[in-house]
Design an enzyme around this catalytic site. Structure first.
Site, short mmCIF file in Angstrom:
data_model
loop_
_atom_site.label_atom_id
_atom_site.label_comp_id
_atom_site.label_asym_id
_atom_site.label_seq_id
_atom_site.Cartn_x
_atom_site.Cartn_y
_atom_site.Cartn_z
CB THR A 1 -0.64 -0.03 1.23
OG1 THR A 1 -0.18 -0.14 2.40
CG2 THR A 1 -1.93 -1.54 1.13
CB THR B 1 -1.23 -2.22 9.73
OG1 THR B 1 -1.74 -1.56 10.74
CG2 THR B 1 -2.04 -2.21 7.95
#
EC number: 2.3.1.35
Lengths: 383, 383
Positions: free
Chosen positions: A146, A179
């Site tokens: 990401t 995460t």
């Protein structure tokens, strides 16, 4: 070499059009066997993304034959529609791979609260399946990025068998996993119970001790898939060591690539009355914004370490605390110690040692500093 | 009007030379009676500054006749020397005021881990005593500033009696009080037990619910001094209301002046099964760095609110959570609600409502956003 370092695995990474910028956004990892044993560890956040709830069920069966991963959208907080989308993704993979959907794990990462563009995603699954290859591991690792600046892979090779893996994660790195999506593969022949124990032992000491920014994700997923293709069944200790080595390597890469960070902070808590105390104190130090700012400014501000320790329930006496920053004991017995000007803060790594003087236990937590770049990246992320 | 709004108090604020920049740094507040009843609330940090440990003992007696406050140094983590310095400060004040040192509270604020320049401080106490006046409240409020951009005072006037106060605090604002020194005075005639109850009731709902940056100070001190000069003994409810009004006013001023902040964030948690649940959820939202960055960027990122709620132990079901930002219900039933583009984020105040749909209780927590300026101020503070 990533997830295809171990024998018995193929992978692919493609641009399916989930990300509007055309970058790779869909990865597929397939266990070609002969065995499909698996284990998984997931976020402890009670608000769990749809793919987490799906994959928890899949992993409970102890068998995972493939994993579909997408970046470009977390499919979290998307209601019943989101769970249907995850289910449809697994069904599509089952169809094109000739497998059963209840053996297909799904993982997603990206913005929360946005439904996935299934018109792009489902054809992407078919395209990825067509591109599966035994050297597709790197492309898969690239496709799950990401805001990661680099893709992350690691491999540990032992006598006749291998553990390899890929990870993504750059922000929202915190407890109960950081995460991230992680897929580990091995060609060792071990059943899912052993895999589960080894994976939990490893994540407890690695990913669970990464606390980049104190924020816990809705999507954290770590999967371990075993093909048995090596026909070797290693001893538990040897296998657990290899899994931990790969997890530690990937966890270290996550911290090194955290959004906006200029420092990697190794916090070692020693002299704790228990390991739980050491971890609690380490996390409290890791999350102290004022300390994180000070370290960014290369200020060895041990007072902020003490004030963070003081907020915990750990066993200690305030006037027995000792703190070293980069090996200079700037705080002794809860007060001024060695000259703080002796601390060299120029390097990217900062080592904090907090001695609670209360027992024999210790723990290491990794964190990052707090920077204007972190603020910028995370105030602009959704726009 | 500050601490001299109520009758029976004199105050002074001077530059004693504790701060190297020559700004005011020493305040003195004296209760001239006829009564000297008092109560205090202190930081719950287990690493307590020397003046906190001293003043806790003083307040236990229920009588405080004067308070010496200094900025320019917290006298925290300064070992036995630090405690001796606090003791010497109280002794000096006792000497020049003709009082007993065990009725003199001391409060300090500034850098942790630095001993105070007693050669400046002790003569400063004498000088401040010489300048005591019934209109010295404003000067006292100015002298306790650290990185505060403005001094903070508040007054509540009732029928024949008054509560007034001053506060300082701009960073390290968090639970179990926000880093701050607060002195409240009243001319009501009430004993120390009543003062203690009223003060705890007020701080629980005001200063304890300010969470600017998640960091808890070593020095937080809130004192309430009563002179009885009005000869009025108000009903408890009326008095408690006035104390709460002044505390709420000062707490709001702290949030408005927090270091580097560009937004004041009001987080109201509703539908909680208990007030404790509401506070836990409110704090978790208040401390989420990713959300604080998003709000700074005027991004109504409700996904980060949900991921913060998910880290708590509060009673809720993920698919029943509702979140409004500036009155637009952007999340309904744990998923996408009203159009986020309807949220007007331009103002300095941001209102978040998190409905847990689990009960009748609620709480309000105030926080700030996370900005590059916060990082800058706190990476440069010690240098």
């Amino acid at each position: 070499m990533s997830v295809t370092a171990a024998r018995g695995f193929t992978a692919a990474g493609i641009a399916a059009g989930i990300k509007q910028n055309g970058k790779p956004d869909l990865a597929l990892v397939v266990n070609t066997g002969p065995r499909q044993d698996a284990a998984g560890v997931f976020t402890s956040n009670r608000v769990k993304a749809a793919p987490v709830r799906w994959s928890e069920q899949v992993v409970k069966g102890g068998v995972v034959s493939a994993v579909v991963l997408n970046s470009g959208g977390a499919n979290a907080c998307t209601g019943p529609r989101g769970f249907q989308d995850t289910h449809a993704t697994a069904e599509k993979a089952a169809e094109v791979l000739g497998l059963s959907s209840d053996e297909i794990a799904v993982a997603s990462t990206g913005l929360i609260g946005v439904t996935l563009p299934m018109d792009q995603l489902l054809p992407g699954v078919a395209e990825a399946a067509a591109q599966l290859s035994a050297d597709g591991g790197e492309r898969a690792a690239v496709a799950i990025k990401t805001t990661d600046s680099v893709h992350k892979t690691a491999v540990a090779t032992r006598d006749g068998w291998t553990v390899g893996g890929m990870a993504k994660g750059a922000g929202m790195l915190a407890p109960g996993l950081a995460t991230m999506l992680v897929v580990l593969t091995t060609d060792a022949a071990l059943d899912s119970g052993v895999l589960d124990t080894a994976l939990r032992d490893a994540t407890r000491l690695t990913f669970d001790r990464v606390d980049s920014d104190g924020c816990m994700s809705t999507n954290d997923t770590v999967l371990l898939l075993a093909s048995g293709a090596s026909q070797v069944s290693p001893e538990y200790a040897e296998f657990a060591d290899a899994v931990r080595e790969v997890c530690a390597d990937l966890a270290r890469q996550l911290i090194a690539d955290a959004e906006g960070a200029s420092k990697e902070i190794r916090i070692e808590v020693t002299g704790a009355a228990s390991e739980d105390d050491a971890v609690e104190v380490g996390r409290s130090i890791a999350r102290n914004n004022l300390l994180k700012c000070a370290l960014h400014g290369e200020d060895p501000n041990w007072g902020r370490v003490l004030s963070a320790i003081g907020t915990t329930r750990a066993a200690f006496h305030p006037d027995e605390l000792n703190v070293a920053i980069n090996d200079v004991w700037v705080c002794k017995n809860g007060a001024v110690g060695e000259d703080r000007s002796l601390v060299d803060m120029a390097g990217r790594e900062v080592r904090i040692t907090a001695d609670l003087a209360a027992g024999p236990d210790s723990a290491v937590i990794w964190a990052n500093d707090l920077t204007a770049e972190y603020v910028h990246e995370n105030s602009a992320y959704a726009s």
